[in-house]
Scaffold this motif. Structure first.
Motif, PDB file in Angstrom:
ATOM      1  N   PRO A 176      73.552  54.092  35.513  1.00  0.00           N
ATOM      2  CA  PRO A 176      74.832  53.510  35.086  1.00  0.00           C
ATOM      3  C   PRO A 176      74.924  51.998  35.266  1.00  0.00           C
ATOM      4  CG  PRO A 176      75.100  54.707  37.148  1.00  0.00           C
ATOM      5  CD  PRO A 176      73.708  54.974  36.673  1.00  0.00           C
ATOM      6  N   TYR A 187      75.835  48.889  28.645  1.00  0.00           N
ATOM      7  CA  TYR A 187      75.627  49.876  29.709  1.00  0.00           C
ATOM      8  C   TYR A 187      75.927  51.278  29.173  1.00  0.00           C
ATOM      9  CZ  TYR A 187      75.260  45.920  32.790  1.00  0.00           C
ATOM     10  OH  TYR A 187      74.831  44.765  33.373  1.00  0.00           O
ATOM     11  N   HIS A 241      77.957  53.575  29.913  1.00  0.00           N
ATOM     12  CA  HIS A 241      79.360  53.982  29.733  1.00  0.00           C
ATOM     13  C   HIS A 241      79.980  53.362  28.488  1.00  0.00           C
ATOM     14  CE1 HIS A 241      80.278  50.119  31.743  1.00  0.00           C
ATOM     15  NE2 HIS A 241      81.399  50.186  31.035  1.00  0.00           N
ATOM     16  N   ARG A 284      73.935  57.744  23.710  1.00  0.00           N
ATOM     17  CA  ARG A 284      73.195  57.884  24.979  1.00  0.00           C
ATOM     18  C   ARG A 284      71.998  58.796  24.802  1.00  0.00           C
ATOM     19  NH1 ARG A 284      78.177  59.461  28.576  1.00  0.00           N
ATOM     20  NH2 ARG A 284      79.422  57.654  28.087  1.00  0.00           N
TER      21      ARG A 284
END
Ligand SMILES: Nc1ncnc2c1ncn2[C@@H]1O[C@H](COP(=O)(O)OP(=O)(O)O)[C@@H](O)[C@H]1O
Ligand SMILES: [Mg+2]
Length: 327
Positions: free
Chosen positions: A102, A148, A150, A157
């Motif tokens: 993360p 990133y 998130h 992802r």
């Protein structure tokens, strides 16, 4: 490419060792997909993780053999595993939500694989990572590489995880329900991409799935697991067309995408007759929820820091939701 025989996996607990996989045999050939199907808890993920030497704490390979291109992998030490994992076998994990770091931009996570295996220098790794993200179908890979996890959608992802798993051009890909958390359109795009990798590069793929439609469309071979054992295995077409084990028949009967089903009515309505929805009483006619012109934008860091840009994620959406309705 992969030859697994009599694989036994257990989890140690205070009360003793519990068997999760009990004598699994399977093979995956170059340029082919072998699917593993079975109900939740049947040992699919345990198998996938054992193949990359990543069983969770307490998990142990109790017996059997795992050969990659003829070379035995069970009993390898951690140092030897690091040469195999990522380099010769790539793992696409089940949950894109928890499988990325993360606190690191996604591009750096792809670049790391190239660096660890000595496939790129510090200078050229970032650009190679962007290329790999593009290949995995991530839109705007240049800009996304600096974001990133998130800041990406679930499908994006998963594309990053595919870029990581394929970065070192491994001979075997192990994919553990790689698209289960995604909508059907993204699922199809990702599976198309993986299938193309398999057929164009001769990679072997072990595909864990609970979706028999995916097996029918993609796999040459299928292994059906139940309670840690293989109950049926063979060419995918044969097993799906003529299942011999009762458990496989049950799986097929339960597959919503293979057996056309009548739509379900409202709770409490029985039978297949058209469902007549009672009109709302006039007092209830107003929707419970009304959304109009909903817009949501996120700031994005561009390559040029001074220029502030935004990405519109939701653009003027409106809908109404009434009492007793599902939208
Ligand atoms: N970390 C763990 N510790 C103890 N038992 C586990 C662990 N992971 C899985 N198991 C057990 O191993 C069996 C197989 O699980 P798993 O391989 O995750 O199945 P599947 O992927 O087919 O749903 C289950 O009985 C499960 O409870
Ligand atoms: Mg699983």
């Amino acid at each position: 490419m992969l030859d697994v025989r009599g694989l036994r996996i257990g989890y140690r607990a205070a009360s003793g060792t519990r068997l999760a996989v009990d004598g699994l045999d399977l093979k995956v050939a170059a340029g082919e997909i072998t699917a593993v199907v079975g109900e939740s808890g049947s040992g699919k993920s345990s198998t996938a993780h054992a193949l990359v030497g990543l069983l969770p704490a307490g998990g142990v390979v109790l017996g059997g053999s795992v050969r990659l291109q003829g070379e035995e992998l069970t009993g390898l030490g951690e140092r030897a595993w690091r040469e195999v994992r990522g380099r010769r076998i790539g793992l696409i994990p089940q949950d894109p939500g928890v499988s990325l770091d993360p606190v690191k931009p996604v591009g750096a996570q792809v670049a790391e694989v190239l660096r660890v295996h000595g496939l790129a220098t510090r200078r050229d790794a970032p650009a190679r990572a962007v290329g790999l993200l593009a290949e995995a179908g991530l839109p705007d890979p240049d800009q996304r590489a600096s974001q990133y996890p998130h800041e990406l959608s679930g499908g994006m992802r998963q594309r990053v995880l595919i870029a990581i798993a394929t970065a070192a051009r491994p001979r075997l890909l192990v994919a553990d329900e790689p698209t289960s958390a995604l909508d059907v359109t993204v699922q199809r795009q990702l599976l198309d991409h993986l299938q193309e990798v398999v057929t164009t590069t001769g990679t072997a793929m072990l595909l864990v799935t609970h979706d028999l439609a995916v097996v029918a469309d993609r796999a040459q071979h299928v292994v059906v697991m139940s309670q840690g054992r293989v109950v049926e295995a063979g060419p995918a077409g044969r097993v799906l067309a003529d299942p011999r084990h009762p458990y496989t028949r049950e799986l097929l009967a339960d597959a919503p995408t293979l057996a056309a089903r009548p739509p379900r009515g409202r709770p409490g309505t029985a039978g297949s007759a058209p469902v007549t929805v009672p009109g709302p009483a006039s007092a209830d006619a107003a929707p419970l929820l009304r959304v109009t012109g909903l817009t949501r934008a996120f700031p994005v860091r561009g390559p040029v820091l001074s220029r502030r840009r935004t990405r519109t994620a939701v653009d003027g959406v409106g809908f109404e939701l009434g009492r007793g309705e599902t939208l």
